[in-house]
Design a protein around this motif. Structure first.
Motif, short mmCIF file in Angstrom:
data_model
loop_
_atom_site.label_atom_id
_atom_site.label_comp_id
_atom_site.label_asym_id
_atom_site.label_seq_id
_atom_site.Cartn_x
_atom_site.Cartn_y
_atom_site.Cartn_z
N UNK A 215 30.32 -25.79 -23.70
CA UNK A 215 30.51 -25.77 -22.24
C UNK A 215 31.58 -24.76 -21.80
N UNK A 216 32.77 -24.74 -22.44
CA UNK A 216 33.78 -23.75 -22.01
C UNK A 216 33.28 -22.31 -22.10
N UNK A 217 32.59 -21.98 -23.19
CA UNK A 217 32.09 -20.63 -23.35
C UNK A 217 31.04 -20.29 -22.29
N UNK A 218 30.17 -21.25 -21.99
CA UNK A 218 29.14 -21.01 -20.98
C UNK A 218 29.76 -20.88 -19.59
N UNK A 219 30.81 -21.64 -19.29
CA UNK A 219 31.51 -21.49 -18.02
C UNK A 219 32.14 -20.10 -17.91
N UNK A 220 32.71 -19.64 -19.02
CA UNK A 220 33.30 -18.30 -19.04
C UNK A 220 32.22 -17.24 -18.83
N UNK A 221 31.06 -17.49 -19.41
CA UNK A 221 29.93 -16.57 -19.23
C UNK A 221 29.48 -16.54 -17.77
N UNK A 222 29.43 -17.69 -17.11
CA UNK A 222 29.06 -17.75 -15.70
C UNK A 222 30.06 -16.97 -14.85
N UNK A 223 31.35 -17.10 -15.18
CA UNK A 223 32.37 -16.32 -14.47
C UNK A 223 32.15 -14.83 -14.62
N UNK A 224 31.77 -14.41 -15.83
CA UNK A 224 31.47 -13.00 -16.05
C UNK A 224 30.25 -12.54 -15.28
N UNK A 225 29.23 -13.41 -15.18
CA UNK A 225 28.04 -13.07 -14.40
C UNK A 225 28.39 -12.84 -12.94
N UNK A 226 29.29 -13.70 -12.41
CA UNK A 226 29.70 -13.55 -11.01
C UNK A 226 30.32 -12.18 -10.76
N UNK A 227 31.15 -11.72 -11.68
CA UNK A 227 31.82 -10.43 -11.51
C UNK A 227 30.84 -9.27 -11.69
N UNK A 228 29.99 -9.34 -12.72
CA UNK A 228 29.04 -8.25 -12.94
C UNK A 228 28.00 -8.20 -11.81
N UNK A 229 27.73 -9.34 -11.17
CA UNK A 229 26.80 -9.34 -10.04
C UNK A 229 27.32 -8.48 -8.90
N UNK A 230 28.64 -8.44 -8.76
CA UNK A 230 29.25 -7.58 -7.74
C UNK A 230 29.04 -6.12 -8.10
N UNK A 231 29.31 -5.77 -9.36
CA UNK A 231 29.23 -4.37 -9.77
C UNK A 231 27.83 -3.80 -9.60
N UNK A 232 26.81 -4.62 -9.88
CA UNK A 232 25.44 -4.10 -9.83
C UNK A 232 24.88 -4.02 -8.42
N UNK A 233 25.69 -4.33 -7.42
CA UNK A 233 25.25 -4.11 -6.05
C UNK A 233 25.25 -2.62 -5.70
N UNK A 234 26.07 -1.84 -6.41
CA UNK A 234 26.25 -0.44 -6.03
C UNK A 234 24.95 0.36 -6.10
N UNK A 235 24.19 0.20 -7.18
CA UNK A 235 22.97 0.98 -7.32
C UNK A 235 21.75 0.28 -6.73
N UNK A 236 21.97 -0.82 -6.02
CA UNK A 236 20.86 -1.53 -5.41
C UNK A 236 21.01 -1.53 -3.89
N UNK A 237 21.51 -2.62 -3.30
CA UNK A 237 21.53 -2.66 -1.84
C UNK A 237 22.48 -1.62 -1.25
N UNK A 238 23.62 -1.34 -1.93
CA UNK A 238 24.56 -0.36 -1.39
C UNK A 238 23.95 1.03 -1.35
N UNK A 239 23.18 1.36 -2.39
CA UNK A 239 22.52 2.68 -2.41
C UNK A 239 21.50 2.79 -1.28
N UNK A 240 20.70 1.74 -1.09
CA UNK A 240 19.71 1.75 -0.02
C UNK A 240 20.38 1.79 1.35
#
Length: 419
Positions: A215-240
């Motif tokens: 559980x702790x590792x998966x929670x840490x993974x979810x936290x990482x997903x939240x941050x990487x989700x921000x980064x990948x906005x650049x080449x998607x909605x921000x680009x459009x």
């Protein structure tokens, strides 16, 4: 020292540089391509499908690398790249164009990367040592940033007018990488006995069950997903968004050199700024991070990173956007090394391979949320997206902190820290 490395390592660094150099001239702008040829919502759905397929192929590729050998899987992946790139050229030529066939070829390309990349990464570990890995990944990091910076400069200026020619250059490089992989790469891992169920999904899922229960590792993974989700906005909605909202305009560099600026060129320029700052400031920031609280700095990095990106979600002022990229980059430079250090302490050393494979979910899930951002932006607009980005940054902090707290409460973990 570099000359003494295994030939496989040097070949991989060279081919990785070339592959990213030409690939980054095209793929970061595919959201714009599909939005222009079809529409923004459909573009988001198509790219989401492509990311999901690549994500699933990645798990399968890692399993095949352990049951079939590294080189065979790498060569198969490179063959698929050549075929998919050739297909994209045929349906984006001056004589015939099909966005839908382009999508099919893009999915095939995603499968090729999902299958080949885990084998390539495993091969690097096979032929490296504990003493050389830091240098290897440091060199690879620099080459990645350099190739992306150069590619986005070229792609941002020529994607709209010379898409066909960019695809031709991608095909030439893909054929070269296929040849050098097949002719020069040495096999580094031969399974003692091939599993009779190598192509079954059941053993793949069973090998990751124990990690999913941490559980702790998966929670840490979810936290990482939240941050990487921000980064990948650049080449998607921000680009459009920038492509649609930034009108063509003439600007002057140093007050005398006029150039035509478009939304596509602006997103390219901002990405180059980010990459250049990473290259220039990494050593300085890493030196500043020494002997400081890793957890606290990671949380600060998340929030600074999210704050910078929130301005990219709605502003059309070039000066504001460039300042926002600077802020976002500082946050990135703070959180990336601290998060990597913390996750190394959370991983069970006896199952490191399985844990790191699951950690790869962070990257692919972030890409999925990045694509979903196109559709969400259509509904909530730029200000709404800025608010959501801040929420995701806060989510990264909360999930990561909860993971660290839960891990610290485990008796085994406490005993390990006391020794």
């Amino acid at each position: 020292m570099f000359r003494e490395l295994h030939p496989n390592i040097k070949i991989r660094i060279y081919t990785s540089f070339l592959s990213r150099l030409v690939g980054s001239m095209v793929f970061p702008f595919m959201a714009i391509y599909f939005a222009r040829e079809i529409n923004a919502v459909t573009a988001g759905i198509l790219l989401l499908i492509q990311v999901v397929v690549q994500f699933l192929a990645g798990f399968y590729g890692g399993y095949l690398a352990d049951t079939r050998g590294r080189k065979k899987v790498m060569v198969a992946g490179e063959w698929m790249k050549v075929i998919s790139t050739a297909g994209m050229i045929l349906v984006n030529s001056p004589w015939y164009t099909s966005a839908w066939v382009t999508f099919v070829m893009l999915v095939l390309l995603g499968i090729s990367m999902g299958i080949g990349n885990p084998a390539a990464e495993a091969m690097l570990v096979d032929v490296s040592t504990k003493e050389t890995r830091t240098m290897i990944y440091s060199i690879n990091y620099w080459t990645i940033n350099l190739s992306i910076m150069l590619a986005l400069i070229i792609g941002g200026w020529f994607f709209e007018s010379n898409f066909f020619e960019l695809l031709l250059s991608l095909l030439v490089i893909s054929i070269f990488i296929l040849w050098i992989t097949k002719a020069k790469i040495e096999e580094t891992y031969v399974p003692e006995e091939k599993s009779p169920h190598s192509f079954s999904l059941k053993p793949i899922f069973s090998s990751y069950v124990s990690v999913m229960k941490d559980v702790p590792f998966m929670l840490f993974t979810i936290g990482g997903i939240a941050i990487l989700s921000i980064e990948f906005q650049r080449n998607n909605f921000m680009a459009i968004r920038l492509e649609e909202e930034i009108p063509k305009q003439m600007i002057s560099i140093w007050g005398s050199i006029p150039i035509e600026m478009t939304g596509v060129r602006l997103i390219s320029l901002l990405t180059v700024e980010n990459t250049l700052l990473i290259v220039l400031l990494t050593a300085t920031v890493n030196k500043w991070l020494k002997n400081k609280s890793e957890q606290r700095l990671m949380y600060i990095g998340f929030l600074v990173f999210g704050s910078g990106y929130s301005f990219l979600a709605f502003s059309n002022n070039m000066a504001v956007l460039m300042i926002a990229v600077f802020i976002m980059t500082i946050g990135e430079l703070i959180y990336v090394p601290t998060r990597q250090t913390i996750i190394a302490d959370m991983v069970d050393e006896s199952r490191r391979g399985a844990y790191m494979a699951v950690n790869g979910i962070v990257f692919q899930a972030g890409k999925i949320f990045g694509v979903l951002g196109i559709m969400v932006w259509e509904a909530v607009g730029g200000i709404g997206m800025a608010f959501l980005i801040i929420l995701f940054a806060l989510g990264g902090v909360l999930f990561s902190r909860q993971a660290i707290v839960r891990r610290s409460q485990r008796p085994v973990y406490i005993a390990k820290k006391m020794t």
